[in-house]
Design an enzyme around this catalytic site. Structure first.
Site, PDB file in Angstrom:
ATOM      1  N   MET A 138       0.850  -1.198   0.000  1.00 46.08           N
ATOM      2  CA  MET A 138       0.000   0.000   0.000  1.00 46.08           C
ATOM      3  C   MET A 138       0.887   1.250   0.000  1.00 46.08           C
ATOM      4  O   MET A 138       0.427   2.345   0.335  1.00 46.08           O
ATOM      5  CB  MET A 138      -0.943  -0.011   1.203  1.00 46.08           C
ATOM      6  CG  MET A 138      -1.897  -1.201   1.166  1.00 46.08           C
ATOM      7  SD  MET A 138      -3.470  -0.917   1.984  1.00 46.08           S
ATOM      8  CE  MET A 138      -2.925  -0.594   3.644  1.00 46.08           C
TER       9      MET A 138
ATOM     10  N   ASN B 100       4.117   3.928   0.900  1.00 46.00           N
ATOM     11  CA  ASN B 100       4.836   4.462   2.058  1.00 46.00           C
ATOM     12  C   ASN B 100       5.925   3.452   2.446  1.00 46.00           C
ATOM     13  O   ASN B 100       6.001   2.996   3.578  1.00 46.00           O
ATOM     14  CB  ASN B 100       3.875   4.762   3.215  1.00 46.00           C
ATOM     15  CG  ASN B 100       4.543   5.595   4.298  1.00 46.00           C
ATOM     16  OD1 ASN B 100       4.509   5.272   5.468  1.00 46.00           O
ATOM     17  ND2 ASN B 100       5.198   6.654   3.906  1.00 46.00           N
TER      18      ASN B 100
ATOM     19  N   HIS C  30       9.605  -3.338   3.208  1.00 46.65           N
ATOM     20  CA  HIS C  30       9.141  -3.536   1.825  1.00 46.65           C
ATOM     21  C   HIS C  30      10.332  -3.772   0.886  1.00 46.65           C
ATOM     22  O   HIS C  30      10.277  -4.620  -0.001  1.00 46.65           O
ATOM     23  CB  HIS C  30       8.396  -2.288   1.321  1.00 46.65           C
ATOM     24  CG  HIS C  30       7.133  -1.985   2.049  1.00 46.65           C
ATOM     25  ND1 HIS C  30       6.986  -0.893   2.868  1.00 46.65           N
ATOM     26  CD2 HIS C  30       5.936  -2.630   2.065  1.00 46.65           C
ATOM     27  CE1 HIS C  30       5.754  -0.864   3.353  1.00 46.65           C
ATOM     28  NE2 HIS C  30       5.100  -1.910   2.898  1.00 46.65           N
TER      29      HIS C  30
ATOM     30  N   GLN D  98     -10.324  -2.559   2.554  1.00 45.85           N
ATOM     31  CA  GLN D  98      -9.805  -3.174   3.789  1.00 45.85           C
ATOM     32  C   GLN D  98      -9.784  -2.193   4.968  1.00 45.85           C
ATOM     33  O   GLN D  98      -9.299  -2.529   6.042  1.00 45.85           O
ATOM     34  CB  GLN D  98      -8.435  -3.808   3.552  1.00 45.85           C
ATOM     35  CG  GLN D  98      -7.284  -2.843   3.305  1.00 45.85           C
ATOM     36  CD  GLN D  98      -6.012  -3.585   2.918  1.00 45.85           C
ATOM     37  OE1 GLN D  98      -5.874  -4.067   1.803  1.00 45.85           O
ATOM     38  NE2 GLN D  98      -5.069  -3.694   3.851  1.00 45.85           N
TER      39      GLN D  98
ATOM     40  N   VAL E  42      11.153  -6.954   9.490  1.00 48.95           N
ATOM     41  CA  VAL E  42      12.324  -6.087   9.664  1.00 48.95           C
ATOM     42  C   VAL E  42      12.029  -5.142  10.834  1.00 48.95           C
ATOM     43  O   VAL E  42      10.935  -4.583  10.923  1.00 48.95           O
ATOM     44  CB  VAL E  42      12.623  -5.287   8.374  1.00 48.95           C
ATOM     45  CG1 VAL E  42      13.803  -4.339   8.581  1.00 48.95           C
ATOM     46  CG2 VAL E  42      12.915  -6.247   7.213  1.00 48.95           C
TER      47      VAL E  42
HETATM   48  O1  PAF Z   1      -0.065  -5.677   3.761  1.00 50.78           O
HETATM   49  C1  PAF Z   1      -0.474  -4.783   2.993  1.00 50.78           C
HETATM   50  O2  PAF Z   1       0.207  -3.789   2.714  1.00 50.78           O
HETATM   51  C2  PAF Z   1      -1.869  -4.905   2.387  1.00 50.78           C
HETATM   52  O3  PAF Z   1      -2.754  -5.479   3.282  1.00 50.78           O
HETATM   53  C3  PAF Z   1      -1.872  -5.652   1.039  1.00 50.78           C
HETATM   54  C4  PAF Z   1      -1.425  -7.095   1.198  1.00 50.78           C
HETATM   55  C5  PAF Z   1      -0.971  -4.937   0.055  1.00 50.78           C
HETATM   56  C6  PAF Z   1      -3.290  -5.668   0.472  1.00 50.78           C
HETATM   57  O4  PAF Z   1      -3.783  -4.383   0.274  1.00 50.78           O
END
Ligand code: PAF
Length: 282
Positions: free
Chosen positions: A30, A32, A37, A61, A176
């Site tokens: 998502m 940021n 990541h 979500q 992390v």
């Molecule tokens: O973990 C996240 O960043 C979100 O829940 C995902 C898996 C990208 C789904 O929107």
């Protein structure tokens, strides 16, 4: 790095790769982006010929009153980070590219989605499962990588993939942490300076609970109570702290060996989640 906004543009590129026999690893996010990541992207690069990262703040979500509108959107900084790490494609769709106005289908992984975070965020995991299923259908990756920090999310996604026969290998990657032990999260940016000093106690308390489990003197319930008491003493408001068996996240009994302690707490306005996985056999 190509930045693509539409499903059709993405599919055109993916088709060329597939024709060339390239394998594809996918990292849904998502945005940021933080070091957690980037670690996922590095691991993706190591296990496939091509890497696709998506950035999509998924409205389905987020519940009413949650932080969908204020969720940090840092597209340009994210693009620089993804370029630097050698991402092949960044998929950056709009909400209308992903959800048509009269969308009627949702994916629900029942049972597990209603427990723990699901009990405090009704509909959250259905939103996650739906968007991840859609992204899997769009990208059709060979592998997809997810962080262990969102442990329940990982189990929901693994269950969905198993039950719907989605042909993708799910790879889980270690959380992390900052040197302090605080798990990296896009929401850590909401913490005040003072809260940042307290936040690492969450992981310390998970480690404390793990040590008590390994010591074997107290019952699971007593350990959970002691850990919550410690969380209270630091000013956390605990949504849950639960000692579970890894395989299905059901509450652990004293016979279970492979365990995970899941916790979600609020510190001021920020909701933090974390977990610790371990085996009773050393
Ligand atoms: O973990 C996240 O960043 C979100 O829940 C995902 C898996 C990208 C789904 O929107």
């Amino acid at each position: 790095m190509q930045i693509l906004n539409t499903v059709s543009d993405l599919r055109a590129v993916l088709n060329v790769w597939r024709m060339a026999g390239d394998s594809i690893a996918f990292v849904p996010t998502m945005g940021n982006l933080h070091a957690g990541h980037i670690d996922l992207v590095n691991k993706a690069k190591a296990c496939a010929d091509r890497v696709v990262v998506s950035i999509f703040v998924n409205p389905t979500q987020f519940g009413v009153g949650e932080d969908y509108a204020s969720y940090p959107r840092t597209e340009y900084a994210d693009q620089d980070k993804l370029l630097a790490v050698g991402t092949d494609v960044l998929f950056l769709p709009t909400v209308t590219e992903i959800y048509c106005l009269d969308a009627a289908a949702m994916v629900t992984v029942s049972g597990i989605s209603e427990q723990y975070c699901g009990a405090f965020r009704p509909g959250h995991f259905s939103g996650v499962a739906t968007v991840v299923c859609k992204l899997f259908n769009i990208v059709q990756p060979n592998k997809a990588l997810f962080g262990l920090k969102d442990f329940q999310q990982l189990i929901v996604i693994k269950t969905m993939v198993r039950d719907l026969n989605i042909p993708v290998e799910i790879i889980s990657v270690e959380t992390v942490r900052e040197v302090s032990g605080l798990a990296l999260s896009s929401r850590n940016g909401y913490l005040t300076d003072l809260e940042k000093q307290v936040a690492p106690e969450l992981y310390r308390i998970l480690c404390f609970a793990k040590a008590l489990v390994l010591e074997g003197k107290l019952s699971i319930t007593e350990i959970e109570q002691q850990a919550v008491k410690k969380l209270d003493s630091y000013g956390f408001k605990t949504d849950y702290l639960s000692i579970c068996r890894i395989r299905d996240l059901n509450p652990a009994s004293s016979e279970d060996i492979e365990l995970v302690i899941l916790a979600a707490v609020k510190l001021g306005k920020t909701r933090l989640i974390d977990n610790i996985c371990f085996s009773k056999i050393l």
